[in-house]
Write a protein that holds these residues in place. Structure first.
Motif, PDB file in Angstrom:
ATOM      1  N   LEU A  93      -6.203  20.079  54.915  1.00  0.00           N
ATOM      2  CA  LEU A  93      -6.136  20.684  53.582  1.00  0.00           C
ATOM      3  C   LEU A  93      -6.313  19.624  52.495  1.00  0.00           C
ATOM      4  O   LEU A  93      -6.984  19.872  51.479  1.00  0.00           O
ATOM      5  N   ALA A  94      -5.723  18.455  52.693  1.00  0.00           N
ATOM      6  CA  ALA A  94      -5.836  17.389  51.699  1.00  0.00           C
ATOM      7  C   ALA A  94      -7.281  16.952  51.528  1.00  0.00           C
ATOM      8  O   ALA A  94      -7.754  16.735  50.404  1.00  0.00           O
ATOM      9  N   GLY A  95      -7.991  16.827  52.635  1.00  0.00           N
ATOM     10  CA  GLY A  95      -9.382  16.415  52.561  1.00  0.00           C
ATOM     11  C   GLY A  95     -10.260  17.455  51.884  1.00  0.00           C
ATOM     12  O   GLY A  95     -11.122  17.130  51.059  1.00  0.00           O
ATOM     13  N   LEU A  96     -10.047  18.716  52.204  1.00  0.00           N
ATOM     14  CA  LEU A  96     -10.886  19.784  51.651  1.00  0.00           C
ATOM     15  C   LEU A  96     -10.633  20.012  50.164  1.00  0.00           C
ATOM     16  O   LEU A  96     -11.543  20.400  49.431  1.00  0.00           O
ATOM     17  N   THR A  97      -9.407  19.781  49.714  1.00  0.00           N
ATOM     18  CA  THR A  97      -9.096  19.987  48.298  1.00  0.00           C
ATOM     19  C   THR A  97      -9.269  18.726  47.473  1.00  0.00           C
ATOM     20  O   THR A  97      -9.360  18.789  46.241  1.00  0.00           O
ATOM     21  N   GLY A  98      -9.268  17.573  48.146  1.00  0.00           N
ATOM     22  CA  GLY A  98      -9.294  16.328  47.417  1.00  0.00           C
ATOM     23  C   GLY A  98      -7.967  16.000  46.773  1.00  0.00           C
ATOM     24  O   GLY A  98      -7.878  15.134  45.898  1.00  0.00           O
ATOM     25  N   GLY A  99      -6.917  16.696  47.216  1.00  0.00           N
ATOM     26  CA  GLY A  99      -5.607  16.496  46.609  1.00  0.00           C
ATOM     27  C   GLY A  99      -4.496  16.686  47.606  1.00  0.00           C
ATOM     28  O   GLY A  99      -4.417  15.993  48.612  1.00  0.00           O
ATOM     29  N   SER A 100      -3.663  17.699  47.375  1.00  0.00           N
ATOM     30  CA  SER A 100      -2.476  17.917  48.188  1.00  0.00           C
ATOM     31  C   SER A 100      -2.808  18.626  49.492  1.00  0.00           C
ATOM     32  O   SER A 100      -3.656  19.514  49.538  1.00  0.00           O
ATOM     33  N   LEU A 117     -12.002  26.847  43.544  1.00  0.00           N
ATOM     34  CA  LEU A 117     -12.897  27.151  44.667  1.00  0.00           C
ATOM     35  C   LEU A 117     -12.649  26.236  45.865  1.00  0.00           C
ATOM     36  O   LEU A 117     -12.777  26.667  47.009  1.00  0.00           O
ATOM     37  N   ASP A 118     -12.305  24.975  45.612  1.00  0.00           N
ATOM     38  CA  ASP A 118     -11.999  24.079  46.730  1.00  0.00           C
ATOM     39  C   ASP A 118     -10.764  24.563  47.478  1.00  0.00           C
ATOM     40  O   ASP A 118     -10.710  24.536  48.714  1.00  0.00           O
ATOM     41  N   ALA A 119      -9.745  24.995  46.728  1.00  0.00           N
ATOM     42  CA  ALA A 119      -8.528  25.495  47.358  1.00  0.00           C
ATOM     43  C   ALA A 119      -8.809  26.788  48.116  1.00  0.00           C
ATOM     44  O   ALA A 119      -8.241  27.013  49.195  1.00  0.00           O
ATOM     45  N   GLU A 120      -9.654  27.620  47.586  1.00  0.00           N
ATOM     46  CA  GLU A 120     -10.000  28.871  48.272  1.00  0.00           C
ATOM     47  C   GLU A 120     -10.678  28.588  49.603  1.00  0.00           C
ATOM     48  O   GLU A 120     -10.338  29.182  50.634  1.00  0.00           O
ATOM     49  N   LEU A 121     -11.648  27.662  49.595  1.00  0.00           N
ATOM     50  CA  LEU A 121     -12.323  27.306  50.842  1.00  0.00           C
ATOM     51  C   LEU A 121     -11.343  26.652  51.804  1.00  0.00           C
ATOM     52  O   LEU A 121     -11.362  26.956  53.017  1.00  0.00           O
ATOM     53  N   ALA A 122     -10.483  25.765  51.318  1.00  0.00           N
ATOM     54  CA  ALA A 122      -9.522  25.080  52.185  1.00  0.00           C
ATOM     55  C   ALA A 122      -8.620  26.087  52.893  1.00  0.00           C
ATOM     56  O   ALA A 122      -8.386  25.984  54.108  1.00  0.00           O
ATOM     57  N   TYR A 123      -8.127  27.071  52.140  1.00  0.00           N
ATOM     58  CA  TYR A 123      -7.268  28.087  52.768  1.00  0.00           C
ATOM     59  C   TYR A 123      -8.054  28.888  53.800  1.00  0.00           C
ATOM     60  O   TYR A 123      -7.536  29.160  54.900  1.00  0.00           O
ATOM     61  N   GLY A 134      -6.772  20.359  67.823  1.00  0.00           N
ATOM     62  CA  GLY A 134      -6.362  21.746  67.598  1.00  0.00           C
ATOM     63  C   GLY A 134      -6.564  22.225  66.188  1.00  0.00           C
ATOM     64  O   GLY A 134      -7.657  22.124  65.616  1.00  0.00           O
ATOM     65  N   LEU A 135      -5.500  22.782  65.607  1.00  0.00           N
ATOM     66  CA  LEU A 135      -5.565  23.444  64.310  1.00  0.00           C
ATOM     67  C   LEU A 135      -5.877  22.481  63.167  1.00  0.00           C
ATOM     68  O   LEU A 135      -5.527  21.302  63.216  1.00  0.00           O
ATOM     69  N   VAL A 136      -6.488  23.018  62.114  1.00  0.00           N
ATOM     70  CA  VAL A 136      -6.536  22.307  60.838  1.00  0.00           C
ATOM     71  C   VAL A 136      -5.107  22.192  60.317  1.00  0.00           C
ATOM     72  O   VAL A 136      -4.336  23.160  60.366  1.00  0.00           O
ATOM     73  N   MET A 137      -4.723  21.019  59.833  1.00  0.00           N
ATOM     74  CA  MET A 137      -3.342  20.780  59.397  1.00  0.00           C
ATOM     75  C   MET A 137      -3.329  20.270  57.960  1.00  0.00           C
ATOM     76  O   MET A 137      -4.341  20.319  57.266  1.00  0.00           O
ATOM     77  N   ALA A 138      -2.181  19.787  57.507  1.00  0.00           N
ATOM     78  CA  ALA A 138      -2.046  19.341  56.124  1.00  0.00           C
ATOM     79  C   ALA A 138      -2.976  18.170  55.813  1.00  0.00           C
ATOM     80  O   ALA A 138      -3.730  18.195  54.832  1.00  0.00           O
ATOM     81  N   THR A 139      -2.924  17.128  56.658  1.00  0.00           N
ATOM     82  CA  THR A 139      -3.781  15.955  56.440  1.00  0.00           C
ATOM     83  C   THR A 139      -4.641  15.628  57.652  1.00  0.00           C
ATOM     84  O   THR A 139      -5.429  14.677  57.604  1.00  0.00           O
ATOM     85  N   ARG A 140      -4.488  16.387  58.732  1.00  0.00           N
ATOM     86  CA  ARG A 140      -5.253  16.140  59.955  1.00  0.00           C
ATOM     87  C   ARG A 140      -6.363  17.167  60.107  1.00  0.00           C
ATOM     88  O   ARG A 140      -6.186  18.345  59.809  1.00  0.00           O
ATOM     89  N   LEU A 157       0.475  23.392  51.740  1.00  0.00           N
ATOM     90  CA  LEU A 157      -0.103  24.726  51.621  1.00  0.00           C
ATOM     91  C   LEU A 157       0.393  25.452  50.376  1.00  0.00           C
ATOM     92  O   LEU A 157      -0.325  26.274  49.804  1.00  0.00           O
ATOM     93  N   ARG A 158       1.605  25.156  49.925  1.00  0.00           N
ATOM     94  CA  ARG A 158       2.101  25.781  48.700  1.00  0.00           C
ATOM     95  C   ARG A 158       1.221  25.418  47.508  1.00  0.00           C
ATOM     96  O   ARG A 158       0.900  26.280  46.678  1.00  0.00           O
ATOM     97  N   ASP A 159       0.811  24.152  47.429  1.00  0.00           N
ATOM     98  CA  ASP A 159      -0.062  23.722  46.345  1.00  0.00           C
ATOM     99  C   ASP A 159      -1.445  24.347  46.476  1.00  0.00           C
ATOM    100  O   ASP A 159      -2.068  24.719  45.478  1.00  0.00           O
ATOM    101  N   VAL A 160      -1.923  24.455  47.709  1.00  0.00           N
ATOM    102  CA  VAL A 160      -3.241  25.062  47.936  1.00  0.00           C
ATOM    103  C   VAL A 160      -3.235  26.525  47.518  1.00  0.00           C
ATOM    104  O   VAL A 160      -4.163  27.004  46.847  1.00  0.00           O
TER     105      VAL A 160
END
Length: 362
Positions: free
Chosen positions: A235-242, A257-263, A196-202, A245-248
């Protein structure tokens, strides 16, 4: 009836004591690894007439709340590999509570039960029929306790009777449910909570051909692949970090730019699946947000509502910004109501526990 609800997450433990629907005591353990002490201490201090447990996966046999016994415990244990992040912790809670309060009746409330009303077309994978039959392969769905409570509570807040409700449980784990006249007719999670949805770490849904290519070409070992999809993607994979979503959002505001794409990927996944849920119901009367992200991220609510504006969804900016839980945030002119509901799985667990224990004997 005073009910102790035990809600064990992948790393946390939430204990609630409810007298009817009123919460009279609570205790949270943020980093829980199955220790007996927190449950023992809470129970000895407050007591309870019954215990209700949240368990993620009920498989094909547990279709509703059920009184805990040894055969049921063995069966639920056999399902651990289908939801490894949560099932093992729930089983720790079952065993710990049985040890602390062996004479107190305990009821298992499974997240998958809410989705047993899925039509066969929505619940069946297009796999060889002998596979589906032999291994009970189907779309089970998850977050059912949350979706059940949120869809009912949301209808109360909006003054909507029955109708077509899109329930959005958005947290570290996230799923949508299409609820028509109180019955779930489609949902985004499937055989496991990873679909299903993109999630925090899934990662959410991924082309199976891509996964097969990664393994058969020797790029990734199967164990590493599944660990990565569950714990190092989203989100963690796309940002390479957290994956929070608050951090993103904070990094996105700083032009990362990584956070922008992740969101953008996260929000597009939400929109795509929301559209599918609305189509499965044949329209939309009520949009409900719940869960940690759903309750506390007005920008995401505004983005989804804006993209669903063609359906008649419209939120009031001031109401949306000011609201954290249990409120109608719709604009006055909106044809489709939008509400925020505080996640209260404990209320649903206690309700189901009382229902089972007060059911007349046959």
């Amino acid at each position: 009836m005073r009910v102790l609800t035990v809600n064990a997450g992948s790393s946390s433990l939430k204990l609630r004591l409810l007298d009817d629907d009123e919460q009279v005591a609570s205790h949270d353990v943020q980093r829980w690894r199955g220790e007996v002490e927190p449950i023992r201490d809470f129970f000895h201090e407050h007591g309870a007439q019954a215990v209700g447990h949240r368990v993620v996966h009920g498989g094909p046999k547990v279709l509703g709340p059920a009184v805990l016994d040894e055969p049921l415990l063995r069966y639920l244990t056999s399902l651990t590999d289908l939801a490894p992040l949560h099932q093992a912790r729930a089983l720790d809670g079952l065993r710990a509570t049985s040890q602390c309060a062996p004479d107190t009746p305990a009821v298992v409330c499974v997240d998958t039960a809410f989705h047993t009303t899925l039509p066969e077309a929505a619940g069946t994978y297009a796999l060889p029929k002998e596979w589906n039959r032999h291994w009970s392969l189907r779309r089970y769905g998850f977050h059912g306790l949350s979706h059940g409570y949120a869809s009912r509570r949301g209808a109360e807040l909006a003054g909507v009777a029955g109708g077509r409700v899109l329930s959005c449980h958005l947290g570290a784990g996230a799923s949508l449910a299409a609820v028509r006249d109180g019955r779930c007719v489609d949902t985004t999670m499937g055989f496991t909570p990873d679909e299903g949805l993109v999630m925090a770490t899934r990662s959410g849904s991924i082309d199976p051909g891509l996964l097969g290519w990664l393994v058969t070409s020797g790029k990734v070992e199967p164990d590493e692949l599944f660990t990565t999809l569950q714990k190092r993607s989203g989100l963690a994979g796309l940002t390479g970090g957290s994956g929070d979503l608050r951090d993103v959002l904070a990094a996105r505001a700083d032009c990362d730019l990584d956070a922008e794409l992740a969101y953008d990927v996260y929000a597009h996944s939400l929109l795509r699946h929301a559209g599918a849920m609305v189509a499965a119901m044949g329209g939309l009367d009520l949009l409900v947000f719940t869960g940690g992200v759903g309750e506390h991220q007005p920008p995401l609510r505004a983005d989804l509502a804006g993209n669903l504006g063609f359906l008649g969804v419209e939120v009031d900016p001031d109401r949306n910004t000011a609201t954290g839980s249990d409120a109608d945030i719709s604009s006055d002119s909106a044809a489709v109501r939008t509400v925020v509901v505080e996640s209260r799985e404990d209320v649903e667990i206690a309700r189901q526990t009382r229902e089972v224990l007060t059911r007349p004997a046959r």
